[in-house]
Write an enzyme that holds these catalytic residues in place. Sequence first.
Site, short mmCIF file in Angstrom:
data_model
loop_
_atom_site.label_atom_id
_atom_site.label_comp_id
_atom_site.label_asym_id
_atom_site.label_seq_id
_atom_site.Cartn_x
_atom_site.Cartn_y
_atom_site.Cartn_z
N CYS A 245 0.84 -1.21 0.00
CA CYS A 245 0.00 0.00 0.00
C CYS A 245 0.88 1.27 0.00
CB CYS A 245 -0.96 -0.05 1.18
SG CYS A 245 -2.13 1.31 1.22
N ASP B 99 -9.75 -4.83 -5.09
CA ASP B 99 -9.16 -3.79 -4.23
C ASP B 99 -9.89 -2.47 -4.48
OD1 ASP B 99 -7.58 -2.03 -2.86
OD2 ASP B 99 -5.68 -2.83 -3.58
N HIS C 58 -7.88 -5.38 -0.79
CA HIS C 58 -6.63 -4.66 -0.54
C HIS C 58 -5.79 -5.35 0.55
CE1 HIS C 58 -4.11 -1.11 -0.65
NE2 HIS C 58 -4.18 -1.00 0.66
#
Lengths: 369, 161
Positions: free
Chosen positions: A138, A293, A322
Amino acid sequence: MNPLLRLALLPRTVLETTNILLTAEDAPIGVTPRDIVWTHRKTTLYRYRSSKRTHDVPILLVFALINRPMIYDLRPGNSFVEFLLDQGFDVFLLDWGELDDSDADMGLAEFVCDEVDGAVRETIRASGASEISVIGWCIGAALSAMYAALHPSAPIRNLVLLTMPVDIRDSLYTTWIGRETFDVDEIADEAAVVPGPVVDWANKLMKPVTNYVTTKRRLFQQVEAGTADRVAFQAMNRWVSDNPPFPSKAFREWLTWMYKENRLVRGRMELRGHRVDLGNIDHSVLVVTAGADHIAPRHTTMPFFDLVSSDDIEHIDRPGGHIGLMAGSKAKREIWPDIVAWLAPRSGPVPLEESEAGAASDAAPASGH
Amino acid sequence: MTQPTPGDRARQQYEDVEKKTAAAMERLVGSEAFAESLAMFVGNVTALVRVADLGLDQVVRATRLAGRRDIARLGRQIARTEDKLENVLVVVEGLEAELALARRERDEARGRLEGGESQGESQRDSGGTSTGAPRRARAARTTRAASSDVLTRGGSDESGR
């Protein structure tokens, strides 16, 4: 189930569901033994030692600024760290720590040029290796990519980027934040740090019913059916609801530069006077995206492939969310082995004398930290 | 196949409603109107928090206790000191590495020298002449030490932190 029996068991089901939710805070997460290698301000670099190290190149794990890095080591039996150790890698984990008002001056440059830089240096120093692999997730993936772009001669052999936002023009966050009326500066000027619960609330607001209702309803049904995995639910629930504060400078820069001005993909991002040119990335790169995601959708990562100059670049796309992609119950079977299969041939064997010394030190009593 | 009970049907209906509500809510939060309202809501909350924070801080300071801002200022001061210490640590680690390298080279040179001396002694014992190896080794060591100094200074300059 018989409706009468279901009704009779209702008080027990309610009690157990409530108990699971209320005691989630006590769930043990991040319990794999580790040593502290380096600290700087609130940042800590941890080392997890593999008892059967077979790869020369250690792995440095970098996570986002808005959640705890313990997702890499969620719980025994479902821990990416544990899996990597079992596969013969020496693992280092970068933890940003509990940032507070005194860290309001921590911006992207501080995280990339001081903290990631220090972690890379200390990983090299502690492991004795000449190169490392960096796995970023991320925002952590974006920070790792920025670092690799700014330091082309850094001792990084492999770069693994998990669900990384790069070109986020067409995302829900951009709809919320990208507009003129969303005054990032007002928030950043007022708050030294954006409190963790606010970040959590914003994330959950993206799928309000799923996050606030469906999860709990499913748990209730699983408890009723006797299929609830208490340990797994509590570990994930604890991790999800534990967001560290987001320093205002990093908050301002991340939101403005990424969501309002889209600087990274336009090549206009500068840290400490140096342009972050993703074209400088010529390492071996593995990019992992998740089909479902909603935070960093696949199409926001794809432009990365056109920007880097790596010859050895691979893309894995799997169904999943995610976080669920890497930390869900299927991750251990479906994605971790693929990441290791990519890393292993690029991580070299441990030199013979070192593996013999390692075996000797493993036999000796460990010193506590 | 067993017939679903009224309870099962009710449950199924609830789940369908939940699913549709979830989809509708996701469309709602993705809309421009919601984003606009959210932006204004966040702006208002921020302004309110600012007023409350300032007021509270004034009250705490009026009691002559350190307020949140004072503690944060102190924390920043400590952080700055730690930054400087970290820079010193980086330089010290660099120097340590240089020193270790220089020591290794010195030991290697000494080893070669001692090897040469014992060779020389055996040559003298057998009536031979000195090879001049000690002087060469010392000169080499001096040159390496000088170049190592230059590297260290360059290294610390490059760190530029």
